[in-house]
Write a protein that holds these residues in place. Sequence first.
Motif, mmCIF file in Angstrom:
data_model
loop_
_atom_site.group_PDB
_atom_site.id
_atom_site.type_symbol
_atom_site.label_atom_id
_atom_site.label_comp_id
_atom_site.label_asym_id
_atom_site.label_seq_id
_atom_site.Cartn_x
_atom_site.Cartn_y
_atom_site.Cartn_z
ATOM 1 N N THR A 123 -13.791 7.715 -11.602
ATOM 2 C CA THR A 123 -12.452 7.378 -12.074
ATOM 3 C C THR A 123 -12.458 7.290 -13.594
ATOM 4 O OG1 THR A 123 -11.979 6.204 -10.034
ATOM 5 C CG2 THR A 123 -10.566 5.706 -11.917
ATOM 6 N N ILE A 124 -11.569 8.053 -14.202
ATOM 7 C CA ILE A 124 -11.446 8.097 -15.661
ATOM 8 C C ILE A 124 -10.369 7.120 -16.128
ATOM 9 C CG2 ILE A 124 -10.989 9.573 -17.662
ATOM 10 C CD1 ILE A 124 -13.489 10.321 -15.962
ATOM 11 N N ALA A 125 -9.262 7.072 -15.408
ATOM 12 C CA ALA A 125 -8.137 6.209 -15.784
ATOM 13 C C ALA A 125 -7.360 5.841 -14.530
ATOM 14 C CB ALA A 125 -7.224 6.915 -16.780
ATOM 15 N N LYS A 162 0.836 -1.191 0.000
ATOM 16 C CA LYS A 162 0.000 0.000 0.000
ATOM 17 C C LYS A 162 0.875 1.246 0.000
ATOM 18 C CE LYS A 162 -4.176 -1.671 2.052
ATOM 19 N NZ LYS A 162 -5.390 -1.188 2.664
ATOM 20 N N THR A 163 0.469 2.232 -0.785
ATOM 21 C CA THR A 163 1.209 3.480 -0.855
ATOM 22 C C THR A 163 0.250 4.652 -0.699
ATOM 23 O OG1 THR A 163 1.027 3.432 -3.270
ATOM 24 C CG2 THR A 163 3.058 2.574 -2.327
ATOM 25 N N ALA A 164 0.810 5.797 -0.362
ATOM 26 C CA ALA A 164 -0.009 6.968 -0.048
ATOM 27 C C ALA A 164 -0.354 7.812 -1.272
ATOM 28 C CB ALA A 164 0.712 7.828 0.982
ATOM 29 N N ALA A 169 4.759 7.850 -4.386
ATOM 30 C CA ALA A 169 5.171 6.683 -3.599
ATOM 31 C C ALA A 169 4.923 5.387 -4.367
ATOM 32 C CB ALA A 169 4.424 6.657 -2.258
ATOM 33 N N TYR A 170 3.808 5.330 -5.096
ATOM 34 C CA TYR A 170 3.495 4.129 -5.877
ATOM 35 C C TYR A 170 4.571 3.891 -6.928
ATOM 36 C CZ TYR A 170 0.863 0.612 -8.424
ATOM 37 O OH TYR A 170 0.476 -0.567 -9.018
ATOM 38 N N ILE A 171 4.907 4.928 -7.669
ATOM 39 C CA ILE A 171 5.918 4.793 -8.722
ATOM 40 C C ILE A 171 7.272 4.430 -8.121
ATOM 41 C CG2 ILE A 171 7.205 6.066 -10.489
ATOM 42 C CD1 ILE A 171 4.501 7.559 -11.055
ATOM 43 N N ALA A 172 7.624 5.045 -7.002
ATOM 44 C CA ALA A 172 8.904 4.743 -6.342
ATOM 45 C C ALA A 172 8.967 3.298 -5.860
ATOM 46 C CB ALA A 172 9.128 5.694 -5.177
ATOM 47 N N ALA A 173 7.815 2.732 -5.486
ATOM 48 C CA ALA A 173 7.777 1.357 -4.988
ATOM 49 C C ALA A 173 7.656 0.322 -6.108
ATOM 50 C CB ALA A 173 6.608 1.201 -4.009
ATOM 51 N N ALA A 213 -8.658 16.686 -13.998
ATOM 52 C CA ALA A 213 -8.780 15.513 -13.127
ATOM 53 C C ALA A 213 -7.908 15.652 -11.881
ATOM 54 C CB ALA A 213 -8.399 14.249 -13.887
ATOM 55 N N GLN A 214 -8.361 15.006 -10.829
ATOM 56 C CA GLN A 214 -7.593 14.925 -9.586
ATOM 57 C C GLN A 214 -6.893 13.578 -9.534
ATOM 58 O OE1 GLN A 214 -10.806 15.647 -6.631
ATOM 59 N NE2 GLN A 214 -9.208 16.927 -5.714
ATOM 60 N N GLU A 215 -5.672 13.590 -9.018
ATOM 61 C CA GLU A 215 -4.979 12.328 -8.783
ATOM 62 C C GLU A 215 -5.560 11.707 -7.516
ATOM 63 O OE1 GLU A 215 -0.739 12.954 -8.626
ATOM 64 O OE2 GLU A 215 -0.625 12.987 -10.803
ATOM 65 N N VAL A 216 -5.863 10.418 -7.590
ATOM 66 C CA VAL A 216 -6.433 9.686 -6.456
ATOM 67 C C VAL A 216 -5.754 8.332 -6.339
ATOM 68 C CG1 VAL A 216 -8.701 10.808 -6.628
ATOM 69 C CG2 VAL A 216 -8.284 8.686 -7.881
ATOM 70 N N MET A 217 -5.929 7.710 -5.192
ATOM 71 C CA MET A 217 -5.528 6.318 -4.985
ATOM 72 C C MET A 217 -6.805 5.555 -4.672
ATOM 73 S SD MET A 217 -2.219 5.998 -5.389
ATOM 74 C CE MET A 217 -1.885 4.388 -4.684
ATOM 75 N N LYS A 218 -7.139 4.570 -5.498
ATOM 76 C CA LYS A 218 -8.321 3.733 -5.286
ATOM 77 C C LYS A 218 -7.898 2.281 -5.454
ATOM 78 C CE LYS A 218 -11.776 6.933 -5.512
ATOM 79 N NZ LYS A 218 -13.061 7.200 -6.038
ATOM 80 N N TYR A 219 -8.320 1.456 -4.520
ATOM 81 C CA TYR A 219 -7.968 0.030 -4.560
ATOM 82 C C TYR A 219 -6.451 -0.159 -4.661
ATOM 83 C CZ TYR A 219 -12.927 -0.103 -5.579
ATOM 84 O OH TYR A 219 -14.283 0.096 -5.536
ATOM 85 N N ASP A 220 -5.710 0.697 -3.965
ATOM 86 C CA ASP A 220 -4.244 0.669 -3.957
ATOM 87 C C ASP A 220 -3.635 0.907 -5.334
ATOM 88 O OD1 ASP A 220 -4.231 0.152 -1.190
ATOM 89 O OD2 ASP A 220 -4.453 -1.996 -1.560
#
Length: 118
Positions: A53-55, A3-5, A9-13, A36-43
């Motif tokens: 969610t568009i993409a 899980k990332t914040a 962080a996702y790209i770095a991991a 669009a806003q950047e979001v984290m959904k379903y990790d």
Amino acid sequence: MTKTAGHDAYIAAAPEPFRAVLANLRAQLARALPEAQEVMKYDMPGFEIAGRTIAGYAAFAKQCGLYVDPGAITAHADEIAASKLKATKTGVTFSANRPIPDELIEKLALASRSALAL
């Protein structure tokens, strides 16, 4: 992946070979969907407008995926195939050696937004 914040962080991991490809994908989606806003959904990192969610995108052990509305995949099936990429009902998978072309990322993002009537 753990899980990332957020997107950074996702790209770095992500596995090292995918980091540059994911960073480019994120940048292309941000350009195509400036409202669009950047979001984290379903990790998974994604872009949403008006709560929809568009993409989204994800990294796995051997490939990455771009996930959009099924109508976007259908509308651009020939281009996806011509790019020698694999498509599912809602996504396009790719490798670090064969990323999605920038113009196809934009077309898929815009088609996904249109399919959701936003």
